[in-house]
Design a protein around this motif. Structure first.
Motif: not given
Length: 282
Positions: A175-187, A199-205
């Motif tokens: 099941h394609l459950k979720q989208g994620w967005l990862v960046t090396n700086t910040r949001f 419900g979009l998972t975010l990850m930054s520095w």
């Protein structure tokens, strides 16, 4: 020692008061001993002046730290080292895929998927427990660059297009459950709030707190080869061209160094630093 009342110019252009506590915390996070921290602080503070950039502060701290402990110095280079993975975003995607695999995911880089409307290239496709996740990696070459709300808006629209096609395909076993967005700086704040809302998972520095990119890289010891203090910039680029992105990859495949114009003595120093860094986790 009395705190000097000076301001620091951050990479974002904003000014903030210098805090020796923040500098101490930064060094402590790199596993520097208390005595070494006090010594470095006492040597750096007299060199500071009002309006000095955070980059200049970093450049004053690093050689002192390198003199005390090369492994801690490597960790101190982590943020800069990730920027040096550019200019393309592919090495950064490889780093994120490796991090996901450490967490028990099966991860693949650069996957083309059909959406309901158009096709999309997904930076990293990760699978775990019969769920699949589409991860977009937003690499920035400069610390001033941030991801505003337009980025998660765009990423979410792509994800929804792919999700509609994937989850109605009888041949798919997950099941394609979720989208994620990862960046090396910040949001920006709006980007974070939008991600939470849809419900979009975010990850930054350093986001989420205590679970951002830095925290995870330190926890799993997944340091990029660009943090190695024994390598020149040219040598780092040569290794990246050979698709050696992580320090642990260099430890497993040291023969790549023999293919470069590096003396045997220096190769031994590089592998010693790499081996120690791989074994060290915070």
């Amino acid at each position: 020692m009395e705190e000097k009342q000076i301001t620091i110019k951050k990479s974002s252009g904003n000014l903030e008061p210098f805090s020796s506590r923040k500098l101490k915390d930064s060094l402590r996070n790199c596993d520097v001993s208390s005595d070494e921290i006090d010594s470095i602080i006492s040597q750096v503070i007299p060199q500071l002046y009002d309006g000095i950039s955070s980059k200049e502060v970093h450049n004053k701290v690093f050689p002192l730290l390198k003199k005390y402990d090369r492994i801690s110095a490597s960790k101190y280079l982590l943020k800069k080292g990730i920027f040096e993975l550019g200019p393309t975003g592919f090495p950064f995607e490889r780093l994120i895929a490796a991090l996901l695999m450490e967490k028990g995911y099966h991860a693949t880089v650069s996957v083309v998927l059909n959406g309901k409307c158009v096709t999309h290239e997904i930076d990293v496709l990760a699978e775990k427990d019969r769920n699949t996740y589409a991860i977009e990696c937003k690499f920035h070459s400069h610390p001033k660059d941030v991801s505003n709300v337009q980025v998660p808006l765009y990423i979410n629209s792509r994800f929804l297009d792919v999700q509609q096609q994937w989850n109605f395909d009888p041949k798919k076993t997950t099941h394609l459950k979720q989208g994620w967005l990862v960046t090396n700086t910040r949001f920006t704040i709006d980007a974070v709030n939008y991600g939470k809302c849809i419900g979009l998972t975010l990850m930054s520095w350093n986001y989420p707190k205590n679970n951002g990119m830095k925290a995870n890289i330190d926890a799993y010891g997944l340091y990029p080869i660009t943090v190695l203090t024994t390598l020149t910039k040219k040598e780092k680029n040569q290794l990246i061209a050979k698709n050696i992105i992580l320090v642990k990859e260099l430890v497993k495949e040291p023969y790549h160094l023999n293919e470069m114009e590096i003396s045997p003595g220096k190769i031994n120093k590089i592998l010693l630093e790499a081996g120690q860094l791989c074994r060290t986790k915070l």
